[in-house]
Design an enzyme around this catalytic site. Structure first.
Site, PDB file in Angstrom:
ATOM      1  N   ASP A  14      -5.664  -6.368   5.648  1.00  0.00           N
ATOM      2  CA  ASP A  14      -6.907  -5.998   5.076  1.00  0.00           C
ATOM      3  C   ASP A  14      -7.533  -7.133   4.785  1.00  0.00           C
ATOM      4  O   ASP A  14      -8.711  -7.046   5.022  1.00  0.00           O
ATOM      5  CB  ASP A  14      -6.426  -5.139   3.765  1.00  0.00           C
ATOM      6  CG  ASP A  14      -7.588  -4.217   3.137  1.00  0.00           C
ATOM      7  OD1 ASP A  14      -8.372  -4.400   3.696  1.00  0.00           O
ATOM      8  OD2 ASP A  14      -7.255  -4.000   1.900  1.00  0.00           O
TER       9      ASP A  14
ATOM     10  N   LYS B 116       3.670 -14.619   5.249  1.00  0.00           N
ATOM     11  CA  LYS B 116       3.743 -15.627   4.031  1.00  0.00           C
ATOM     12  C   LYS B 116       5.373 -15.704   3.865  1.00  0.00           C
ATOM     13  O   LYS B 116       5.876 -15.404   2.834  1.00  0.00           O
ATOM     14  CB  LYS B 116       3.047 -15.258   2.830  1.00  0.00           C
ATOM     15  CG  LYS B 116       3.092 -15.993   1.703  1.00  0.00           C
ATOM     16  CD  LYS B 116       2.039 -17.145   1.549  1.00  0.00           C
ATOM     17  CE  LYS B 116       2.072 -18.181   0.544  1.00  0.00           C
ATOM     18  NZ  LYS B 116       1.240 -19.189   0.733  1.00  0.00           N
TER      19      LYS B 116
ATOM     20  N   TYR C 101       0.913  -1.148  -0.078  1.00  0.00           N
ATOM     21  CA  TYR C 101       0.089   0.061  -0.067  1.00  0.00           C
ATOM     22  C   TYR C 101       0.745   1.265  -0.153  1.00  0.00           C
ATOM     23  O   TYR C 101       0.422   2.107   0.015  1.00  0.00           O
ATOM     24  CB  TYR C 101      -0.958   0.108   1.258  1.00  0.00           C
ATOM     25  CG  TYR C 101      -1.917  -1.094   1.225  1.00  0.00           C
ATOM     26  CD1 TYR C 101      -1.569  -2.315   1.268  1.00  0.00           C
ATOM     27  CD2 TYR C 101      -3.314  -0.550   1.081  1.00  0.00           C
ATOM     28  CE1 TYR C 101      -2.694  -3.553   1.039  1.00  0.00           C
ATOM     29  CE2 TYR C 101      -4.254  -1.846   1.025  1.00  0.00           C
ATOM     30  CZ  TYR C 101      -3.914  -3.024   1.158  1.00  0.00           C
ATOM     31  OH  TYR C 101      -4.903  -4.010   1.169  1.00  0.00           O
TER      32      TYR C 101
ATOM     33  N   ASP D 221      -2.617 -18.261   4.114  1.00  0.00           N
ATOM     34  CA  ASP D 221      -3.664 -18.899   3.383  1.00  0.00           C
ATOM     35  C   ASP D 221      -4.365 -20.051   4.567  1.00  0.00           C
ATOM     36  O   ASP D 221      -5.570 -20.052   4.466  1.00  0.00           O
ATOM     37  CB  ASP D 221      -2.935 -19.673   2.167  1.00  0.00           C
ATOM     38  CG  ASP D 221      -1.639 -20.124   2.478  1.00  0.00           C
ATOM     39  OD1 ASP D 221      -0.961 -19.871   3.262  1.00  0.00           O
ATOM     40  OD2 ASP D 221      -1.270 -20.890   1.497  1.00  0.00           O
TER      41      ASP D 221
END
Ligand code: NAI
Length: 331
Positions: A227, A170, A123, A203
């Site tokens: 988010d 991740k 972002y 995930d």
């Protein structure tokens, strides 16, 4: 008395801002509003989406309650929400997600809080085209931003008697960027031995949240994963109409509902005012006005649990005005 900048915003914003003002007044919440413009309303009246007067008011008051703002997709002005976060260095996006009695949800007993880093990651807005057929967005993770969001999450856990912090990442794929995030969180976790700490890959996190959300307590994530899981959790707990949020920095804090301008129902007097109201209650708690916040929270809880005077998104037939009046009666 706390002076607070109130940005009604676009779409349904003025309707829910009006409801909050009425309910705060009825509860005699010690808040003096300073009404300011932003978004489409500001473009229409002042020619710019974020007038200096609004920025100065937030800077001076250090506190704002903000309605949703229209953001054009893929064109136009830069997102005002992102601009506000960067201007005031609102590094911590805080979203409590709780199941509320009376709201249809497949889940019971969800009670978690999400800490999302709010200033960097994908972002940061560092993007470029590479010729006609490729584009690159740069993911930025820094030690400074990761340490301070981790510190905020652990401090909150201790202050509110939370038992566990789960870092979402991740780092198996993004070994450098998410790896640095984890390195920083581990460093902070080491200073809080009384709080359990675990790491979950994003995930798997999504799957775990759908299967057993009640086992999570404080979730801590960089911007993008934060988010996504924030909206996932909002859905688990009963939808956009009831989820509040806050963007907190060292000098200022801006509170806002999670939902957008809801253009499909704007002006129809059927928007659910609860999310903006609950955001206002987070603001009251932030400035230490716990008693009045508790009183209003209990009134909203009773109206939703009774289910008689709720807006159509909660399965009722009440107008925004009816629901507002019902909350005031409960006060
Ligand atoms: P949205 O949240 O405005 O609406 C999604 C759906 O949920 C719509 O069907 C809407 O009617 C319903 N909904 C949302 N809040 C509700 C409430 N309080 N009561 C009853 N129903 C409610 O999301 P959408 O349509 O993706 O975005 C519309 C606009 O809002 C866009 O311009 C977007 O950029 C902006 N937006 C602004 C945000 C902000 O300022 N913080 C956040 C999200 C979107």
């Amino acid at each position: 008395m706390h002076k607070v900048t109130l940005i009604p915003g676009d779409g349904v914003g003025p309707e829910i801002a009006g409801a909050v003002r009425k309910i705060f007044a009825a509860a005699q919440a010690p808040v003096e509003w300073e009404i300011c413009l932003a978004g489409q309303a500001a473009i229409d009246q002042a020619g710019v989406p974020l007038p200096d007067a609004t920025l100065n008011s937030i800077r001076q008051n250090g506190l704002a309650l903000k309605g949703p703002l229209t953001t054009q997709i893929g064109k136009g002005y830069r997102s005002i929400n992102v601009t506000l976060r960067q201007t005031f260095d609102l590094y911590c996006n805080l979203r409590p997600v709780q199941t509320i009695t009376g709201i249809a949800s497949r889940y019971q007993n969800i009670n978690l809080v999400i800490f999302r880093e709010n200033t960097e990651d994908l972002y940061a807005g560092v993007e470029h085209r590479v010729g006609l057929d490729a584009a690159e967005s740069i993911k930025i993770i820094t030690r400074k931003a990761s340490l301070r969001i981790a510190e905020a999450a652990f401090q909150y856990a201790v202050k509110h008697g939370r038992k566990k912090v789960t870092a979402v990442h991740k780092a198996n794929i993004m070994k450098l960027s998410d790896g640095l995030f984890l390195e920083c969180v581990r460093e902070v976790a080491g200073r809080y031995p009384q709080v359990a700490y675990e790491e979950v890959i994003v995930d798997n996190m999504c799957m775990q949240l759908v299967i057993r959300p009640e086992t999570y307590d404080v979730l801590l994530a960089p911007n993008l994963y934060g988010d996504i899981i924030s909206d996932l959790c909002a859905g688990l707990a009963g939808g956009l109409g009831v989820v509040p949020g806050a963007n907190i920095g060292t000098e200022c804090a801006i509170f806002e509902a999670v939902h957008g301008t809801a253009p499909d129902i704007a002006g129809k007097n059927i928007v659910n005012p609860a999310a903006m109201l609950l955001s206002g209650l987070m603001l009251l708690e932030h400035v230490g006005e716990q008693a009045v916040a508790d009183r209003i929270r209990s009134a909203v809880g009773k109206v939703i649990a009774a289910g008689k005077t709720v807006t159509p998104d909660l399965g009722g037939t009440a107008t925004t005005g009816d629901m507002t009046e019902a909350i005031i009666r409960e006060l």
